[in-house]
Design a protein around this motif. Structure first.
Motif, PDB file in Angstrom:
ATOM      1  N   GLU A 199       0.862  -1.177   0.000  1.00 41.80           N
ATOM      2  CA  GLU A 199       0.000   0.000   0.000  1.00 41.80           C
ATOM      3  C   GLU A 199       0.901   1.229   0.000  1.00 41.80           C
ATOM      4  O   GLU A 199       1.553   1.529   0.999  1.00 41.80           O
ATOM      5  CB  GLU A 199      -0.930   0.009   1.226  1.00 41.80           C
ATOM      6  CG  GLU A 199      -1.950  -1.120   1.222  1.00 41.80           C
ATOM      7  CD  GLU A 199      -3.075  -0.921   2.257  1.00 41.80           C
ATOM      8  OE1 GLU A 199      -2.996   0.032   3.052  1.00 41.80           O
ATOM      9  OE2 GLU A 199      -4.019  -1.733   2.236  1.00 41.80           O
TER      10      GLU A 199
ATOM     11  N   GLU B 168       1.675   5.074   0.209  1.00 43.51           N
ATOM     12  CA  GLU B 168       0.999   6.165   0.906  1.00 43.51           C
ATOM     13  C   GLU B 168       1.950   7.345   1.142  1.00 43.51           C
ATOM     14  O   GLU B 168       3.135   7.149   1.400  1.00 43.51           O
ATOM     15  CB  GLU B 168       0.469   5.671   2.270  1.00 43.51           C
ATOM     16  CG  GLU B 168      -0.227   4.314   2.140  1.00 43.51           C
ATOM     17  CD  GLU B 168      -1.193   3.967   3.248  1.00 43.51           C
ATOM     18  OE1 GLU B 168      -1.305   4.746   4.211  1.00 43.51           O
ATOM     19  OE2 GLU B 168      -1.835   2.901   3.127  1.00 43.51           O
TER      20      GLU B 168
ATOM     21  N   ASP C 293       2.439   0.987   3.699  1.00 42.60           N
ATOM     22  CA  ASP C 293       1.632   0.369   4.756  1.00 42.60           C
ATOM     23  C   ASP C 293       1.388  -1.080   4.328  1.00 42.60           C
ATOM     24  O   ASP C 293       0.350  -1.412   3.775  1.00 42.60           O
ATOM     25  CB  ASP C 293       0.320   1.153   4.904  1.00 42.60           C
ATOM     26  CG  ASP C 293      -0.665   0.485   5.848  1.00 42.60           C
ATOM     27  OD1 ASP C 293      -0.234  -0.333   6.677  1.00 42.60           O
ATOM     28  OD2 ASP C 293      -1.875   0.784   5.730  1.00 42.60           O
TER      29      ASP C 293
ATOM     30  N   LYS D 262      -1.295  -5.370  10.123  1.00 44.57           N
ATOM     31  CA  LYS D 262      -0.431  -4.349   9.549  1.00 44.57           C
ATOM     32  C   LYS D 262       0.742  -4.005  10.466  1.00 44.57           C
ATOM     33  O   LYS D 262       1.446  -3.035  10.214  1.00 44.57           O
ATOM     34  CB  LYS D 262      -1.262  -3.085   9.260  1.00 44.57           C
ATOM     35  CG  LYS D 262      -2.276  -3.250   8.132  1.00 44.57           C
ATOM     36  CD  LYS D 262      -3.203  -2.052   8.053  1.00 44.57           C
ATOM     37  CE  LYS D 262      -4.105  -2.091   6.828  1.00 44.57           C
ATOM     38  NZ  LYS D 262      -3.461  -1.542   5.624  1.00 44.57           N
TER      39      LYS D 262
ATOM     40  N   THR E 122      -4.001   4.557   1.127  1.00 46.86           N
ATOM     41  CA  THR E 122      -3.500   4.076  -0.159  1.00 46.86           C
ATOM     42  C   THR E 122      -4.544   4.231  -1.256  1.00 46.86           C
ATOM     43  O   THR E 122      -5.740   4.067  -1.014  1.00 46.86           O
ATOM     44  CB  THR E 122      -3.070   2.599  -0.075  1.00 46.86           C
ATOM     45  OG1 THR E 122      -2.265   2.283  -1.225  1.00 46.86           O
ATOM     46  CG2 THR E 122      -4.265   1.634  -0.056  1.00 46.86           C
TER      47      THR E 122
HETATM   48 MN    MN Z   1      -3.051   1.758   4.238  1.00 46.08          MN
END
Ligand code: MN
Length: 283
Positions: A141, A143, A172, A185, A255
């Protein structure tokens, strides 16, 4: 100013494809006794250090960037904050793909709020992403990461940019599955920050930056921060309405569409306009 942490916790001032080793400046940081403050001392003292960094550059060793290992530019963030489904097209792709949503309630970010990632998940580009659950789907992801510069307690959206120290590219990384975001995560190395830290004054409008990500040269994500559902100022103000933000806290702003799996052996290349690019191996 572009600043990196490299090799054995050294500090570099980036200019083009080189860095100047200005590590000696770190000796100016205050010594802390237990209990340690929940902030990043370098980011907290950045304004005081900047003139000393300029001075140190004069006699500093100049090193090609390609010769160093880039670590997370923020060493000790007190919080890693995440913004779930903060681009509409990512919301749409998540709704349509059971491998992403896993029957969890997908909802408006303003309804479900922000989440936290463990600070032990922090990594730099050279650390790489280490897959711990190879039988699960592990996604990138891309970001924009916002680094907080000063203590923010219930601040207004209008003043939010005053509390920013600068920006990094953030990954992420996410193991897909039914568990809570904070669990999936927070795997070690699943919060990548890099390639360096760019001070706020270098970026005229963080709310309009192109960003892109490839895996093994294949295009996966391409977007612009203007499409954030909850924008940067609102994210900061909103976060600070629940908990105090401290210097060095990092907000992963969310994201865009195009998330997808990576496996060991892949190479992620992530770029954000006016920040730079970073290469992150998956191992
Ligand atoms: Mn994210």
């Amino acid at each position: 100013m572009k600043l990196c942490r490299f090799d054995n916790d050294r500090l570099g001032l980036i200019e083009d494809d080189y860095l100047y080793d200005v590590t000696a400046v770190l000796d100016r940081l205050p010594a802390h006794k237990y209990p340690l403050p929940s902030l990043d001392p370098f980011i907290a003292n950045l304004d005081e250090l900047r003139p000393h960094i300029e001075t140190a550059r004069e006699d500093a060793e100049k090193i090609p960037l390609q010769d160093v290992r880039l670590l997370s530019p923020v060493a000790n963030p007190g919080k890693l904050i995440g913004a779930p489904v903060n681009y509409l097209k990512h919301f749409d792709e998540s709704k349509e793909d059971a491998a992403i949503h896993h029957n969890q309630h997908l909802s408006d970010i303003r309804r479900i709020g922000l989440f936290l990632k463990a600070t032990s998940s922090l990594a730099g580009p050279a650390d790489g992403v280490r897959i711990r659950q190879p039988d699960r789907r592990n996604d990138h992801e891309l970001e924009l990461a916002v680094v907080i510069g000063k203590t923010a307690d219930r601040i207004s959206q209008e003043s939010a940019f005053d509390y920013i120290a600068g920006y990094c590219i953030g990954l992420d990384m996410t193991t897909r599955g039914p568990e809570d975001r904070s669990f999936r995560k927070s795997i070690d190395t699943y919060s990548v920050l890099g390639p360096w830290f760019v001070t706020k004054d270098e970026i005229a409008n963080a709310s309009e930056l192109d960003m892109s990500l490839t895996v093994n040269g294949e295009h996966r994500q391409k977007a612009n921060t203007r499409d954030l559902v909850v924008g940067i100022a609102e994210l900061i103000a909103w976060a600070s309405s629940f908990y105090t933000l401290h210097p060095g806290d990092v907000i992963f702003t969310g994201t865009p569409e195009g998330v997808g799996p990576v496996v060991a052996g892949d190479t992620i290349e992530a770029s954000i306009e006016q920040i730079g690019s970073m290469t992150v191996p998956v191992v």
